[in-house]
Design a protein around this motif. Sequence first.
Motif, PDB file in Angstrom:
ATOM      1  N   VAL A  30       1.103  -3.858 -10.408  1.00 53.83           N
ATOM      2  CA  VAL A  30       0.467  -3.302  -8.736  1.00 53.83           C
ATOM      3  C   VAL A  30       0.700  -2.344  -8.618  1.00 53.83           C
ATOM      4  CG1 VAL A  30       1.769  -4.172  -7.156  1.00 53.83           C
ATOM      5  CG2 VAL A  30       1.442  -6.240  -8.579  1.00 53.83           C
ATOM      6  N   SER A 142      -7.430  -7.037   2.998  1.00 50.24           N
ATOM      7  CA  SER A 142      -6.283  -5.981   2.806  1.00 50.24           C
ATOM      8  C   SER A 142      -5.192  -7.481   3.247  1.00 50.24           C
ATOM      9  CB  SER A 142      -6.025  -5.217   2.677  1.00 50.24           C
ATOM     10  OG  SER A 142      -6.247  -5.077   3.895  1.00 50.24           O
ATOM     11  N   GLN A 149       1.347 -12.351  -0.722  1.00 53.04           N
ATOM     12  CA  GLN A 149       2.212 -12.076  -0.786  1.00 53.04           C
ATOM     13  C   GLN A 149       3.419 -12.342   0.095  1.00 53.04           C
ATOM     14  OE1 GLN A 149       5.361 -10.554   0.344  1.00 53.04           O
ATOM     15  NE2 GLN A 149       6.282 -10.164  -1.004  1.00 53.04           N
ATOM     16  N   SER A 154       5.696 -13.074  -4.629  1.00 55.20           N
ATOM     17  CA  SER A 154       5.825 -12.137  -5.924  1.00 55.20           C
ATOM     18  C   SER A 154       4.494 -11.806  -6.803  1.00 55.20           C
ATOM     19  CB  SER A 154       6.710 -10.744  -6.073  1.00 55.20           C
ATOM     20  OG  SER A 154       7.354 -11.672  -7.179  1.00 55.20           O
ATOM     21  N   GLU A 158       1.118 -10.875  -7.952  1.00 61.74           N
ATOM     22  CA  GLU A 158       1.228 -10.001  -8.781  1.00 61.74           C
ATOM     23  C   GLU A 158      -0.315 -10.428  -9.568  1.00 61.74           C
ATOM     24  OE1 GLU A 158       4.350 -10.317 -11.639  1.00 61.74           O
ATOM     25  OE2 GLU A 158       5.864  -9.352  -9.617  1.00 61.74           O
ATOM     26  N   VAL A 161      -3.483  -9.077  -7.909  1.00 64.75           N
ATOM     27  CA  VAL A 161      -3.971  -7.655  -8.117  1.00 64.75           C
ATOM     28  C   VAL A 161      -4.429  -7.420  -9.595  1.00 64.75           C
ATOM     29  CG1 VAL A 161      -2.665  -5.617  -7.845  1.00 64.75           C
ATOM     30  CG2 VAL A 161      -2.018  -7.197  -6.062  1.00 64.75           C
ATOM     31  N   VAL A 215       4.125   4.345  -4.608  1.00 71.31           N
ATOM     32  CA  VAL A 215       4.522   3.061  -5.057  1.00 71.31           C
ATOM     33  C   VAL A 215       5.422   3.664  -6.281  1.00 71.31           C
ATOM     34  CG1 VAL A 215       2.582   2.767  -5.704  1.00 71.31           C
ATOM     35  CG2 VAL A 215       2.611   4.115  -6.836  1.00 71.31           C
ATOM     36  N   HIS A 219       7.476   0.293  -6.406  1.00 71.09           N
ATOM     37  CA  HIS A 219       8.498   0.346  -8.011  1.00 71.09           C
ATOM     38  C   HIS A 219       9.369  -0.567  -7.909  1.00 71.09           C
ATOM     39  CE1 HIS A 219       6.772   0.107 -12.838  1.00 71.09           C
ATOM     40  NE2 HIS A 219       6.844  -1.006 -12.349  1.00 71.09           N
ATOM     41  N   LEU A 222       9.448  -3.843  -7.083  1.00 70.40           N
ATOM     42  CA  LEU A 222       8.705  -4.680  -7.073  1.00 70.40           C
ATOM     43  C   LEU A 222       9.756  -5.481  -8.616  1.00 70.40           C
ATOM     44  CD1 LEU A 222       5.163  -2.974  -7.649  1.00 70.40           C
ATOM     45  CD2 LEU A 222       5.594  -5.629  -6.358  1.00 70.40           C
ATOM     46  N   SER A 308      -6.455  -1.217  -3.611  1.00 70.65           N
ATOM     47  CA  SER A 308      -5.120  -0.292  -3.819  1.00 70.65           C
ATOM     48  C   SER A 308      -4.733  -0.732  -1.933  1.00 70.65           C
ATOM     49  CB  SER A 308      -5.470   1.263  -3.557  1.00 70.65           C
ATOM     50  OG  SER A 308      -6.834   1.664  -3.166  1.00 70.65           O
ATOM     51  N   VAL A 311      -1.430  -2.681  -1.885  1.00 69.36           N
ATOM     52  CA  VAL A 311      -0.528  -2.185  -2.061  1.00 69.36           C
ATOM     53  C   VAL A 311       0.193  -1.418  -1.480  1.00 69.36           C
ATOM     54  CG1 VAL A 311       0.552  -0.606  -4.451  1.00 69.36           C
ATOM     55  CG2 VAL A 311      -1.319  -2.579  -4.473  1.00 69.36           C
ATOM     56  N   TYR A 314       2.438  -2.642   1.512  1.00 71.24           N
ATOM     57  CA  TYR A 314       3.047  -3.080   1.047  1.00 71.24           C
ATOM     58  C   TYR A 314       4.095  -2.428   0.789  1.00 71.24           C
ATOM     59  CZ  TYR A 314       6.066  -6.394  -1.564  1.00 71.24           C
ATOM     60  OH  TYR A 314       7.600  -7.257  -2.194  1.00 71.24           O
TER      61      TYR A 314
END
Length: 352
Positions: A30, A142, A149, A154, A158, A161, A215, A219, A222, A308, A311, A314
Amino acid sequence: MTVGALAWHGAVPTRQRWRSVVGLLGPAFVAAVAYVDPGNVVTNVSAGARYGYLLVWVAVGASAMAGLLQFLSAKVGLVTGRSLPELVRERLSPRWRLAYWAQAELVAAATDVAEVLGGAIALKLLFDLPVLVGGLITGLVSMALLAVQSRRGSAPFERVVMGLLAIIPIGFVAGLVVRPPSWPEVGAGLVPHLAGTDSLLLAAGILGATVMPHVVYLHSALARDRHGHVRDASRLRQLLAATRLDVTLAMALAGGVNVAMLLFAATGLYGAVGTDSLAGVQVATSTAFGPAIATAFAVGLLVSGLASTAVGCYAGAIIMEGLLQRRLPLLLRRLLTLLPALIVLALGLDPT
């Protein structure tokens, strides 16, 4: 010892052990979507078209650096059970916390604008849609991804994505099949060197488009949301090993795509005019490789923009929640963050 730990240490059959490991993969993929977004396309293709293989070492080094940062972020989430923005919040006064959130939101918002624009331009290239309509479609798709989600958690998000991430390389690697690069020149491009100030600026652009702050924040959340706060030492070792594999595979894929973009441009677009814009890249690609490769490129760009931007939205939600302890519904946030891109498109400003 848990069943997962036994699987990791070989107390169960090999097939089950691998299923146990594969079931832990996903969060890094992701995050990796942000490393193949439209901004990466512009910088890598511009680098290859202007300087050939000169900056291959920058794309490789930036991807390696990004992999290290992503692993450390995921490790923080697993060990502490909190996201990186939450940990930053604990160490800042209220005033500085607000300022830190503002700059982090600006970074995420600017990146999101570029991603929506990339999807809009791809829709124009593929279907000749007005860019404003393309921006709206990109935003709606998007929103649908974020709804997955919000409503299903999640793991389904995942998987969706990851499916999109599997499509992206096809568009950007297809040209290398038609016209393979010069491998001796690729090897020479791995030796760090520059060719003046402009190449240094472009190298900084490649680094900036690759190492994505939003990200890195994401992460940690996540990993935490997927696995929780792990207190059992043997389970933590298993998850850290699986996370290392997750990051290695995901960043190898994203890094490989970035290098492929640069090689694609160095091989077929070197010296071409207009490659500093996405539309110009597509025209040059059609001239050099033919309409089939140009269409594959536009499809890769479209999927890159769609995945993208979801993500990125998010990630912005995680940043706000962690730093300010405030939460907006993801779909409402998507509507708010879509507005700047639509304004740019409606005013007819140069998207690049």
